[in-house]
Design a protein around this motif. Structure first.
Motif, short mmCIF file in Angstrom:
data_model
loop_
_atom_site.label_atom_id
_atom_site.label_comp_id
_atom_site.label_asym_id
_atom_site.label_seq_id
_atom_site.Cartn_x
_atom_site.Cartn_y
_atom_site.Cartn_z
N SER A 273 0.85 -1.19 0.00
CA SER A 273 0.00 0.00 0.00
C SER A 273 0.89 1.25 0.00
CB SER A 273 -0.90 0.00 1.24
OG SER A 273 -0.11 0.13 2.41
N PRO A 274 0.32 2.43 -0.28
CA PRO A 274 1.12 3.67 -0.23
C PRO A 274 1.81 3.88 1.11
CG PRO A 274 -0.99 4.09 -1.30
CD PRO A 274 -1.04 2.69 -0.77
N THR A 275 1.12 3.55 2.20
CA THR A 275 1.72 3.73 3.52
C THR A 275 2.90 2.79 3.71
OG1 THR A 275 -0.46 4.30 4.40
CG2 THR A 275 1.25 3.73 5.99
N GLN A 276 2.78 1.56 3.21
CA GLN A 276 3.88 0.61 3.35
C GLN A 276 5.09 1.03 2.52
OE1 GLN A 276 1.72 -2.93 2.22
NE2 GLN A 276 1.39 -3.54 4.36
N LYS A 277 4.86 1.61 1.35
CA LYS A 277 5.98 2.11 0.55
C LYS A 277 6.73 3.20 1.31
CE LYS A 277 3.78 1.10 -3.90
NZ LYS A 277 3.25 1.65 -5.18
N THR B 20 11.46 5.57 -7.52
CA THR B 20 10.82 5.83 -8.80
C THR B 20 9.36 5.42 -8.71
OG1 THR B 20 11.34 3.63 -9.69
CG2 THR B 20 12.97 5.36 -10.01
N GLY B 21 8.49 6.16 -9.34
CA GLY B 21 7.06 5.84 -9.32
C GLY B 21 6.31 6.69 -10.32
N ASP B 22 5.10 6.25 -10.64
CA ASP B 22 4.30 6.98 -11.63
C ASP B 22 2.86 7.21 -11.18
OD1 ASP B 22 3.39 4.42 -11.74
OD2 ASP B 22 3.74 4.12 -13.89
N GLY B 23 2.45 6.56 -10.09
CA GLY B 23 1.05 6.66 -9.68
C GLY B 23 0.84 7.58 -8.49
N ASP C 140 2.22 6.39 -5.22
CA ASP C 140 3.66 6.50 -5.01
C ASP C 140 4.06 7.86 -4.44
OD1 ASP C 140 4.19 3.95 -6.12
OD2 ASP C 140 4.04 4.78 -8.14
N ALA C 141 3.15 8.79 -4.39
CA ALA C 141 3.48 10.17 -4.00
C ALA C 141 4.10 10.28 -2.61
CB ALA C 141 2.24 11.05 -4.11
N PRO C 142 3.55 9.61 -1.57
CA PRO C 142 4.19 9.75 -0.24
C PRO C 142 5.64 9.28 -0.22
CG PRO C 142 1.99 8.81 -0.03
CD PRO C 142 2.31 8.81 -1.49
N GLN D 196 4.36 13.61 -10.19
CA GLN D 196 5.34 14.55 -10.74
C GLN D 196 5.56 15.74 -9.81
OE1 GLN D 196 4.07 15.56 -14.70
NE2 GLN D 196 4.35 13.48 -15.49
N GLN D 197 4.49 16.20 -9.16
CA GLN D 197 4.63 17.31 -8.23
C GLN D 197 5.36 16.91 -6.96
OE1 GLN D 197 0.61 18.64 -7.65
NE2 GLN D 197 0.52 19.82 -9.56
N SER D 198 5.26 15.63 -6.59
CA SER D 198 5.92 15.16 -5.37
C SER D 198 7.39 14.84 -5.60
CB SER D 198 5.21 13.90 -4.83
OG SER D 198 3.85 14.16 -4.58
N ALA D 199 7.78 14.63 -6.86
CA ALA D 199 9.14 14.16 -7.17
C ALA D 199 10.12 15.33 -7.26
CB ALA D 199 9.13 13.37 -8.47
#
Length: 539
Positions: free
Chosen positions: A211-215, A232-235, A238-240, A260-263
């Motif tokens: 999950s996003p939290t686990q990442k 690296t991520g695209d979804g 992946d933002a957090p 893209q805004q988070s990267a």
């Protein structure tokens, strides 16, 4: 209900022409199968018994082992009360989502790009660990990881629940030559200490159904171990992790706007291999900065020692202020810049990543090499030229000590040299300015070879070659500028006088000594990676 990384399914309800409504669900196979009580077969709808469930699980596993992404599909004919006029609500759902009929699987092939296996191998050789974190099924993730080289060991531990994690021995030798695939369910039940132990012991790790939290927790775990983490991520999910990582890398083509805004960086070609190219370019730039600093610092020693000798030994000043300015602002400027154009050394992607807490841009070892080795040889060359010219004009080295006051006195016009010749103040100053020029030329000549040896940090210059044309041109420009300062008319106003050609040659042995010493030093570094030269002089 749209797909989410939490529920791992998507639901849509369709009004049929016959007047009833049909619920259709698709998503992760295990989530779909868990909600089904019947199955669609060739002979019609049948009860989902244990045998059918095992067949479905086996089919899903076989598809996943091929590296294919598997989706499960199910439907349900809703009761008569659920018509198209019924006020369906997605949150909270006011319609049944259990006892569905399993329809089948659909597998999708999303092959990795052909450059990815080579890029993963280059990461491994460069000391960069690649950890796979995905929302795919563990079997699919394992197959893809093995295909691209993230998993290379034969033995793979499959941790689908916390019980497997708890039975792992805590020692590092157990994890040697083993990979591990961890299910999100197991990761959810792990504490920070267990996660840190996994990240520290295992070199090849795959996290699946995360999950996003686990990442985010995985990134934090790597950072707790002191690692520099790139994600690296695209979804959207992946933002957090992208935000928390030391450097977040989003995809420019397929990436969502949120990612893209988070990267910190966006890959315009969505190619993992481009990251490795960026790592290599970053290492080259860092290397070249170090080389440029090492080259620039070396000439500081022959610039400061003449003044110390002038004050402490009471000798006539060997090098003037104007000559120092010309070295720093004219002759050394272009060669120092030219090192920025030096191509990467052949072993640049075979080195382990530097320790950011110890390996700074300017280190003690760089000072030790530039000041304690190269700079001292350059100073020896300069003083040799100075004493040689003075001796040729009658002032022997031992005679110069303690001579400063009488030498600089305008009232003394009958200073005797070793041969009994009288020197006026004007004659002495012309000789002094000639020594200024010769000392400066000596620094230029020794800096020729210093520039050449600064092209590499560990490789031999014979392997690196002289392909940097900017550097080659800078050597010519440096020499031309030195000649102009010495031989152009009216340069005496800047305290420069013409010097003989043989005085250029006096410092050549010292320049060759710099080259020979540095080639020997680099050979020792390559031959004995744990030796003294590596520990004390590899900057």
């Amino acid at each position: 209900i749209p797909f989410s990384s939490t529920t791992k399914y998507q639901i849509s309800i369709h009004a049929m022409e016959e007047g009833y409504c049909l619920l259709a669900m698709k998503g992760a196979p295990e989530r779909i199968l868990a909600r089904c009580s019947t199955i669609c077969t060739e002979s019609g709808t049948q009860e989902m018994n244990d045998e059918m469930m095992e067949i479905c699980d086996r089919a899903c596993t076989e598809l996943a082992e091929k590296g294919e992404r598997v989706l499960g599909f199910a439907d349900l004919v809703l009761d008569n009360q659920y018509t198209k006029e019924y006020p369906f609500c997605a949150e909270p759902p006011n319609f049944p989502r259990k006892n569905l009929r399993f329809v089948g699987f659909m597998s999708l092939i999303d092959p990795p790009r052909p450059q990815v296996p080579d890029a993963v191998e280059r990461c491994r050789s460069a000391g960069i660990r690649v950890v796979m974190v995905t929302g795919d099924h563990p079997v699919t993730a394992k197959a893809i990881a093995r295909e691209v080289g993230i998993i290379s060991y034969e033995e793979v531990i499959e941790a689908f629940n916390i019980n497997t994690i708890e039975t792992l021995p805590p020692n590092l030798p157990f994890a040697k030559n083993k990979a591990i695939v961890i299910h999100g369910a197991a990761l959810r039940d792990m504490n920070d200490q267990e996660l840190d132990r996994i990240l520290y012991n295992f070199r090849e790790i795959v996290f699946a159904r995360t999950s996003p939290t686990q990442k985010l927790h995985i990134v934090e775990g790597c950072q707790r171990l002191g690692e520099i983490v790139a994600v690296t991520g695209d979804g959207v999910n992946d933002a957090p992790a992208l935000k928390k990582a030391d450097i977040g890398i989003a995809m420019g083509i397929s990436g969502s706007e949120v990612s893209q805004q988070s990267a910190d960086m966006i890959l315009l070609d969505d190619n993992f291999a481009s990251i490795i190219t960026g790592v290599e370019e970053g290492r080259r730039i860092f290397d070249n900065l170090k080389k440029s600093i090492a080259y620039t610092l070396a000439s500081n020693v022959p610039e400061i020692l003449p003044f110390l000798a002038f004050v402490l030994l009471n000798i006539p000043l060997p090098l003037g202020v104007m000559a120092i300015l010309c070295i720093d602002l004219l002759t050394d400027m272009l060669p120092a810049i030219s090192l920025a154009y030096e191509r990467a050394e052949s072993d640049i992607m075979l080195r382990p990543p530097r320790n950011p807490r110890k390996d700074k841009l300017v280190t003690r070892k760089l000072y030790f090499l530039a000041y304690g080795h190269i700079g001292l040889i350059e100073a020896m060359g300069g003083f040799f030229v100075y004493f040689a010219i003075m001796a040729e004009h009658g002032f022997m080295p031992m005679q110069l000590f303690g001579l400063r006051e009488r030498w600089d006195s305008e009232s003394v016009n009958d200073l005797l040299d070793h041969y009994g010749q009288e020197w006026t103040y004007q004659n002495r100053k012309e000789l002094e300015y000639t020594c200024y020029t010769a000392f400066m030329i000596s620094v230029v000549v020794t800096q020729w070879l210093d520039l050449v040896v600064c092209k590499t940090r560990s490789n031999s210059i014979f392997k690196q070659g002289m392909g940097n044309m900017v550097l080659n041109i800078s050597l010519v420009v440096e020499t031309v500028v030195a000649c102009m300062l010495s031989y152009l008319p009216n340069m005496s106003y800047l305290k420069f006088y013409p010097i003989l050609f043989r005085w250029w040659c006096y410092s050549l042995p010292f320049a060759l000594l710099i080259f020979a010493f540095d080639e020997f030093r680099k050979w020792r570094i390559r031959k004995y990676p744990q030796g003294w030269y590596r520990k004390e002089t590899y900057y």
